[in-house]
Design an enzyme around this catalytic site. Structure first.
Site, PDB file in Angstrom:
ATOM      1  N   LYS A 170       0.853  -1.191   0.000  1.00  0.00           N
ATOM      2  CA  LYS A 170       0.000   0.000   0.000  1.00  0.00           C
ATOM      3  C   LYS A 170       0.881   1.230   0.000  1.00  0.00           C
ATOM      4  CE  LYS A 170      -4.424   1.001   0.195  1.00  0.00           C
ATOM      5  NZ  LYS A 170      -5.530   0.232  -0.416  1.00  0.00           N
ATOM      6  N   GLY A 183     -24.267   4.136   0.759  1.00  0.00           N
ATOM      7  CA  GLY A 183     -23.170   4.626  -0.093  1.00  0.00           C
ATOM      8  C   GLY A 183     -23.591   4.502  -1.536  1.00  0.00           C
ATOM      9  N   GLY A 226     -21.512   5.721  -4.167  1.00  0.00           N
ATOM     10  CA  GLY A 226     -20.340   6.096  -4.956  1.00  0.00           C
ATOM     11  C   GLY A 226     -20.037   4.976  -5.933  1.00  0.00           C
ATOM     12  N   ASN A 227     -18.777   4.802  -6.268  1.00  0.00           N
ATOM     13  CA  ASN A 227     -18.416   3.775  -7.249  1.00  0.00           C
ATOM     14  C   ASN A 227     -18.954   2.404  -6.832  1.00  0.00           C
ATOM     15  OD1 ASN A 227     -16.241   1.483  -7.767  1.00  0.00           O
ATOM     16  ND2 ASN A 227     -16.341   2.781  -9.576  1.00  0.00           N
ATOM     17  N   GLY A 241     -21.147   1.421  -4.195  1.00  0.00           N
ATOM     18  CA  GLY A 241     -22.571   1.314  -3.881  1.00  0.00           C
ATOM     19  C   GLY A 241     -23.453   1.434  -5.113  1.00  0.00           C
TER      20      GLY A 241
HETATM   21  P1  NAD Z   1     -16.721   6.751  -3.351  1.00  0.00           P
HETATM   22  O1  NAD Z   1     -15.988   7.931  -2.811  1.00  0.00           O
HETATM   23  O2  NAD Z   1     -16.929   6.605  -4.802  1.00  0.00           O
HETATM   24  O3  NAD Z   1     -18.180   6.686  -2.679  1.00  0.00           O
HETATM   25  C1  NAD Z   1     -18.388   6.774  -1.295  1.00  0.00           C
HETATM   26  C2  NAD Z   1     -19.891   6.929  -1.046  1.00  0.00           C
HETATM   27  O4  NAD Z   1     -20.104   6.936   0.365  1.00  0.00           O
HETATM   28  C3  NAD Z   1     -20.478   8.219  -1.585  1.00  0.00           C
HETATM   29  O5  NAD Z   1     -21.762   7.971  -2.099  1.00  0.00           O
HETATM   30  C4  NAD Z   1     -20.592   9.083  -0.346  1.00  0.00           C
HETATM   31  O6  NAD Z   1     -21.641  10.051  -0.432  1.00  0.00           O
HETATM   32  C5  NAD Z   1     -20.942   8.029   0.673  1.00  0.00           C
HETATM   33  N1  NAD Z   1     -20.692   8.483   2.040  1.00  0.00           N
HETATM   34  C6  NAD Z   1     -19.681   9.254   2.505  1.00  0.00           C
HETATM   35  N2  NAD Z   1     -19.874   9.496   3.808  1.00  0.00           N
HETATM   36  C7  NAD Z   1     -21.003   8.859   4.152  1.00  0.00           C
HETATM   37  C8  NAD Z   1     -21.730   8.741   5.358  1.00  0.00           C
HETATM   38  N3  NAD Z   1     -21.330   9.361   6.483  1.00  0.00           N
HETATM   39  N4  NAD Z   1     -22.854   7.981   5.356  1.00  0.00           N
HETATM   40  C9  NAD Z   1     -23.272   7.385   4.235  1.00  0.00           C
HETATM   41  N5  NAD Z   1     -22.654   7.471   3.062  1.00  0.00           N
HETATM   42  C10 NAD Z   1     -21.520   8.201   3.040  1.00  0.00           C
HETATM   43  O7  NAD Z   1     -15.955   5.476  -2.729  1.00  0.00           O
HETATM   44  P2  NAD Z   1     -16.024   3.984  -3.253  1.00  0.00           P
HETATM   45  O8  NAD Z   1     -14.923   3.765  -4.209  1.00  0.00           O
HETATM   46  O9  NAD Z   1     -17.423   3.651  -3.628  1.00  0.00           O
HETATM   47  O10 NAD Z   1     -15.605   3.191  -1.933  1.00  0.00           O
HETATM   48  C11 NAD Z   1     -16.540   2.900  -0.897  1.00  0.00           C
HETATM   49  C12 NAD Z   1     -15.931   1.903   0.053  1.00  0.00           C
HETATM   50  O11 NAD Z   1     -15.544   0.723  -0.656  1.00  0.00           O
HETATM   51  C13 NAD Z   1     -14.655   2.353   0.778  1.00  0.00           C
HETATM   52  O12 NAD Z   1     -14.634   1.738   2.049  1.00  0.00           O
HETATM   53  C14 NAD Z   1     -13.550   1.778  -0.084  1.00  0.00           C
HETATM   54  O13 NAD Z   1     -12.342   1.606   0.650  1.00  0.00           O
HETATM   55  C15 NAD Z   1     -14.169   0.441  -0.437  1.00  0.00           C
HETATM   56  N6  NAD Z   1     -13.585  -0.200  -1.624  1.00  0.00           N
HETATM   57  C16 NAD Z   1     -13.632   0.407  -2.841  1.00  0.00           C
HETATM   58  C17 NAD Z   1     -13.124  -0.251  -3.949  1.00  0.00           C
HETATM   59  C18 NAD Z   1     -13.202   0.348  -5.330  1.00  0.00           C
HETATM   60  O14 NAD Z   1     -12.866  -0.347  -6.291  1.00  0.00           O
HETATM   61  N7  NAD Z   1     -13.669   1.583  -5.483  1.00  0.00           N
HETATM   62  C19 NAD Z   1     -12.531  -1.515  -3.813  1.00  0.00           C
HETATM   63  C20 NAD Z   1     -12.491  -2.112  -2.553  1.00  0.00           C
HETATM   64  C21 NAD Z   1     -13.037  -1.436  -1.467  1.00  0.00           C
END
Ligand code: NAD
Length: 467
Positions: free
Chosen positions: A107, A253, A255-256, A258
């Site tokens: 990391k 969530g 984002g990407n 959810g």
């Molecule tokens: P992102 O930034 O695209 O989306 C995050 C989402 O969470 C957004 O919709 C945001 O509004 C929401 N959010 C933020 N604070 C919040 C709160 N207090 N309550 C509810 N919702 C809230 O991030 P992502 O890439 O979707 O990642 C989300 C999680 O998945 C993280 O824990 C990340 O480490 C994990 N993850 C992501 C990937 C990936 O490929 N993107 C891979 C493995 C793990």
């Protein structure tokens, strides 16, 4: 010392130790699994737009390389600390082993708030960090990727720097010999140093959706295994395809992770009844006091609405019209406590904890975020019979497609999205099956602990190679 980073590190190490204890490993082998192989810490200067020079701190932590090159993202965050990066590197070793990938774990992190930088400054910070790690990364040594606040564009700047650094190194070598010109390096080869690149720069199709897609694949595989042993209220996966009996899903969530989970789950026949972002969540038919008969949201319309309004609050979409009438905004806390079949925390860590664990009604939880359930809540819910698909398995679709990107770069080929998705499905099902079988053998009545099983499978895979 940062206490949250320290806590993260202790938690990651304690789960590895627990799995090692289950396998009766000797002290030196446990040390090898817990301690990182290398911690690289850098302090580097970057010229800002106003001509001043600012120092930045960053790390690349190479945790374990027994199964293959170190693999893991690079995060840019003002609160990043060494302990956090080390904890995440440890978990990458486990995640890659769980997913059956030929990778170890690593990391990277830089202490920086990208929101405070201009695009040019962000580019200079990214390139400067890449120069720091140039000598220690490469397609067969260490393969970074995007993480919090880093993205495909940043990866392509970093690839550029790695190519330049290696070309310069060759020039220096040739300058001290009588040989003619140094050979030109093959940029394609060096592209395999990073994954998560833009598609036109060697990235792969299917990466954007991969984490959400992988989660849905694992959920379907779980339902298939559960068959007639489904927990109360949860019906079969084939029933999930019939609208009337579809399993209900709430996703925290948008984002990407959810959003794609919700979208792909909906097309697979699940009834996604609630979604949320940082400002709150939405449901329909909420006038029913006990909220037992929630209606499906149309995820595509919800997405459009969020794009228009900037947040989900106030989006209620029906029949092609997005408006604020009907439906209801619910808080993130309420979303977690809805009487749904499947709960999907896909935003933040520790959202299911001692304060709300007794109010959780879902019978299946898919940990799409990293660490959304605290240890105490995990134990409580597992003992209660809730089936939890652990993060190291549930969200490993992202790193699995990163592996497929690396593989295509190494082989100098480009696959169609369909082919990438098919491979992802095969690999995710294989990873799930192995963990399911291990959990069934380790089962302690009444709980089925897929997390403990996943860590034991991962540690076994690593130890098998060491021996
Ligand atoms: P992102 O930034 O695209 O989306 C995050 C989402 O969470 C957004 O919709 C945001 O509004 C929401 N959010 C933020 N604070 C919040 C709160 N207090 N309550 C509810 N919702 C809230 O991030 P992502 O890439 O979707 O990642 C989300 C999680 O998945 C993280 O824990 C990340 O480490 C994990 N993850 C992501 C990937 C990936 O490929 N993107 C891979 C493995 C793990």
């Amino acid at each position: 010392m940062d206490s949250q980073g320290q806590k993260m590190l202790e938690t990651a190490q304690s789960i590895v130790r627990k799995a090692a204890a289950d396998l009766n490993l000797d002290t030196e082998t446990v040390k090898r699994l817990v301690e990182p192989e290398a911690i690289h810490e850098f302090n580097f200067p970057v010229t800002m737009d106003d001509g001043s020079v600012r120092m930045f701190k960053g790390w690349r932590i190479q945790h374990n390389r027994v199964l293959g090159p170190y693999k893991g993202g690079i995060r840019f965050h003002p609160d990043t600390v060494r302990e956090e990066v080390q904890a995440l590197a440890t978990l990458m070793t486990i995640k890659c082993a769980v997913a059956g990938l030929p990778y170890g774990g690593g990391k990277g992190g830089v202490v920086v708030d990208p929101k405070q930088l201009s695009t040019k400054e962000l580019e200079r910070v990214s390139r400067a960090y890449a120069r720091q790690i140039a000598a220690i990364v490469g397609p067969y040594t260490d393969v970074p990727a995007p993480d919090v606040n880093t993205n495909p564009t940043i990866m392509s700047w970093m690839v550029d720097e790695i190519i330049k650094a290696n070309q310069d190194r060759l020039k220096r070598l040739y300058a001290s010999s009588d040989a003619a010109q140094p050979p030109r390096l093959n940029p394609n080869y060096f592209r395999a140093t990073f994954t998560g690149k833009p598609v036109e720069k060697g990235g792969t199709l299917g990466r954007t959706e991969a984490t959400g897609r992988g989660g849905v694949i694992i959920l379907q595989a779980l339902l298939k295994k559960l068959g007639s042993n489904l927990p109360n209220r949860v019906r079969t996966s084939s029933a999930a395809r019939s609208a009337e009996h579809a399993l209900t899903v709430a996703v925290q969530g948008f984002g990407n992770v959810g959003y794609y989970f919700a979208k792909i789950a909906q097309s697979a026949g699940f009834k996604v009844v609630a979604v949320s972002d940082s400002k709150g969540g939405i449901i329909k038919n909420s006038e029913l006091a006990d909220r037992r008969d929630l209606s499906a949201l149309d995820i595509n319309l919800v997405y459009q609405c969020k794009k228009e309004r900037g947040s989900l609050a106030g989006c209620y979409c029906a029949g092609g019209v997005c408006d604020t009438r009907g439906g209801q905004i619910i808080s993130n806390a309420e979303l977690l406590e809805l009487p749904v079949d499947v709960l999907v925390p896909a935003a933040l860590e520790n959202v299911i904890n001692e304060d709300n664990m007794k109010k959780i009604k879902a019978k299946i939880i898919v940990e799409m975020a990293n660490g959304p359930i605290t240890e105490e809540a995990y134990d409580y819910l597992t003992k209660k019979g809730v089936i939890i698909i652990p993060d190291v398995l549930a969200n490993s679709g992202g790193v699995t497609v990163s592996y497929l990107e690396w593989y295509q770069n190494i082989q100098n080929v480009s696959w169609t999205e369909e082919k990438v998705n098919k491979k992802l499905e095969q690999m995710m099902i294989a990873a799930f099956t192995k963990i399911w079988q291990k959990a069934a053998r380790m089962k302690q009545s009444p709980g089925l602990d897929l997390k403990q099983a996943a860590f034991v499978v991962a540690v076994e895979r690593i130890v098998d190679v060491v021996e």
